[in-house]
Design a protein around this motif. Sequence first.
Motif, PDB file in Angstrom:
ATOM      1  N   ALA A   1      14.458  62.045  47.991  1.00 29.52           N
ATOM      2  CA  ALA A   1      15.417  62.163  49.002  1.00 29.52           C
ATOM      3  C   ALA A   1      16.852  62.055  48.806  1.00 29.52           C
ATOM      4  O   ALA A   1      17.877  62.810  49.098  1.00 29.52           O
ATOM      5  N   VAL A   2      16.978  60.976  47.706  1.00 31.55           N
ATOM      6  CA  VAL A   2      18.439  60.826  47.266  1.00 31.55           C
ATOM      7  C   VAL A   2      19.031  61.996  46.355  1.00 31.55           C
ATOM      8  O   VAL A   2      20.309  62.366  46.671  1.00 31.55           O
TER       9      VAL A   2
ATOM     10  N   VAL B   1      18.276  64.993  47.000  1.00 30.66           N
ATOM     11  CA  VAL B   1      18.691  66.029  48.139  1.00 30.66           C
ATOM     12  C   VAL B   1      19.902  65.929  48.482  1.00 30.66           C
ATOM     13  O   VAL B   1      20.890  66.740  48.534  1.00 30.66           O
ATOM     14  N   ASP B   2      20.340  64.778  48.964  1.00 32.07           N
ATOM     15  CA  ASP B   2      21.621  64.195  49.314  1.00 32.07           C
ATOM     16  C   ASP B   2      22.753  64.663  48.237  1.00 32.07           C
ATOM     17  O   ASP B   2      23.774  64.756  48.499  1.00 32.07           O
ATOM     18  N   THR B   3      22.272  64.241  47.226  1.00 31.33           N
ATOM     19  CA  THR B   3      23.165  64.194  46.130  1.00 31.33           C
ATOM     20  C   THR B   3      23.605  65.910  45.943  1.00 31.33           C
ATOM     21  O   THR B   3      24.633  66.253  45.490  1.00 31.33           O
ATOM     22  N   PHE B   4      22.529  66.677  46.079  1.00 29.70           N
ATOM     23  CA  PHE B   4      22.878  68.231  45.839  1.00 29.70           C
ATOM     24  C   PHE B   4      23.885  68.653  46.863  1.00 29.70           C
ATOM     25  O   PHE B   4      24.511  69.469  46.707  1.00 29.70           O
ATOM     26  N   ILE B   5      23.464  68.223  48.276  1.00 29.72           N
ATOM     27  CA  ILE B   5      24.456  68.556  49.271  1.00 29.72           C
ATOM     28  C   ILE B   5      26.051  68.115  48.855  1.00 29.72           C
ATOM     29  O   ILE B   5      27.216  69.065  49.184  1.00 29.72           O
ATOM     30  N   VAL B   6      25.992  66.944  48.547  1.00 29.59           N
ATOM     31  CA  VAL B   6      27.379  66.411  48.104  1.00 29.59           C
ATOM     32  C   VAL B   6      28.070  67.290  46.925  1.00 29.59           C
ATOM     33  O   VAL B   6      29.163  67.611  46.898  1.00 29.59           O
ATOM     34  N   GLY B   7      27.103  67.440  45.863  1.00 31.99           N
ATOM     35  CA  GLY B   7      27.649  68.480  44.950  1.00 31.99           C
ATOM     36  C   GLY B   7      27.921  69.661  45.171  1.00 31.99           C
ATOM     37  O   GLY B   7      28.993  70.319  44.681  1.00 31.99           O
ATOM     38  N   ALA B   8      27.425  70.468  46.215  1.00 32.70           N
ATOM     39  CA  ALA B   8      27.665  71.696  46.722  1.00 32.70           C
ATOM     40  C   ALA B   8      28.898  71.857  47.461  1.00 32.70           C
ATOM     41  O   ALA B   8      29.773  72.555  47.277  1.00 32.70           O
ATOM     42  N   PHE B   9      29.099  70.704  48.275  1.00 32.22           N
ATOM     43  CA  PHE B   9      30.373  70.862  49.011  1.00 32.22           C
ATOM     44  C   PHE B   9      31.572  70.275  48.335  1.00 32.22           C
ATOM     45  O   PHE B   9      32.704  70.410  48.487  1.00 32.22           O
TER      46      PHE B   9
ATOM     47  N   CYS C   1      18.237  63.271  54.982  1.00 24.99           N
ATOM     48  CA  CYS C   1      17.361  62.937  53.649  1.00 24.99           C
ATOM     49  C   CYS C   1      16.509  62.144  53.771  1.00 24.99           C
ATOM     50  O   CYS C   1      15.501  61.629  53.283  1.00 24.99           O
ATOM     51  N   PHE C   2      16.903  60.895  54.820  1.00 26.91           N
ATOM     52  CA  PHE C   2      15.995  59.497  55.103  1.00 26.91           C
ATOM     53  C   PHE C   2      14.898  60.175  55.871  1.00 26.91           C
ATOM     54  O   PHE C   2      13.645  59.814  55.491  1.00 26.91           O
TER      55      PHE C   2
END
Length: 441
Positions: free
Chosen positions: A385-386, A388-396, A422-423
């Motif tokens: 889950a973390v 996935v959140d990191t992937f979104i942050v990295g994409a933006f 993600c949660f």
Amino acid sequence: MGKGRLSFPGRSRRPNKNNNHSITDAAAATELQPLHPPPETSESVAAAATTTTPAKGAKKKAGGSKLWLRLDGVSGRSELVEFDKSAILRRVSIPARDLRILGPVFSQSSNILARDKAIIVNLEFIKAIVTAEEMLLLDPLSQEVLPFVDKLRQQLPLKSPSKSNEPGIEGKEVCSPTVELGEGLQNELPFEFQVLEIALEVVCTYLDSNVSDLERVAYPALDELARNVSNKNLEQVRSLKSNLTRVLARVQKVRDEIEHLLDDDEDMAQLYLTRKQIQNQQFEALYAGGNANSIVPVEPNLLRSSSNIYGSASFATSIHSDNNDVEDLEMLLEAYFMQLDATRNKILSVREYIDDTEDYVNIQLDNQRNELIQLQLTLTIASFAVAVDTFIVGAFAMNIPCHLYNVNGIFVPFVGGTSFGCFLIFLFVLGYARWKKLLGS
């Protein structure tokens, strides 16, 4: 069996200068101290007995001689003697290979072997040669052998000297011992069986005491291991299990040897040394009587000789039937076989308790291992889950044109929304793992 205490002569004194007797190479005998000295002086007596100063004029001991305890079965007296190999072979009439059984190579084996005129007893620390008249015990001053010597002193009484040594009745010397032995067989065990019974009693008691000591140590150690699995407790149980296996092997060897004798009546019949000695003496008397009658050339005497021959044949048949009577020895061996079997069952009970404890400990370890696996799976789902959140942050975070950059106040809602999403992914995967019973409830 007769009870009584043996009286033993005191320590031998240095011979006087006027004494013309010398000690031979084969048997340099010294009178024995009391067979079992008081506990506080046992070491000193043993040292004194082994370091006795040789008498003046005595020859040096032959090479390879060993210390033996000689116990006379007729008088009950004993003495410490030193015999070499050749002297032992001449004295007891056994093959040379039988002495190897009493050597260090077979120290861990258990054997009760019957020969024509002797029994070879090798049971644990008791190494003895028993005949119908005497017993020779190897290394009698050993700490382990002293209880056996003490039992001999308690259960074999010191007998008064035979009247056959008195002057004027030398012609009765040959017959009187035979008659006494023949009558005594009906009342008590012969000498060789008395020694064998004492040896089995001492060995069985020794093994049973070892098992009892192991039991006293085993159960608390196993209970402690069940409560706390640590390296110290595991090492203690491992050592205990090794000792238990060694004791079981020793008990099994003695038990198998007794079982082997019980399974073969012929082997048990060969152990009746006193009976064989009486039979040999009676055969010699009959043979001598038959030869004396056959010399006379008179016809009636020839008929009488033939009748003696037939009588000898019938006597031989009766003796052969007596040879098959091994009830006394069988009852003796069965008693100690049952005692050894009970000792063996104690060991097996302790071993079963060890196996149960090991199973319980293994179940505990498996449960802890499963808990660790569940924890690892939970952390893996959280990491997904973390990630996935990191992937979104990295994409933006990439320098790409996006209209969201121009919207004021979008940061907090966007970050909160992606984190909440993600949660939700974490909860969904965790629920799926519980549904598949990959995680405990």
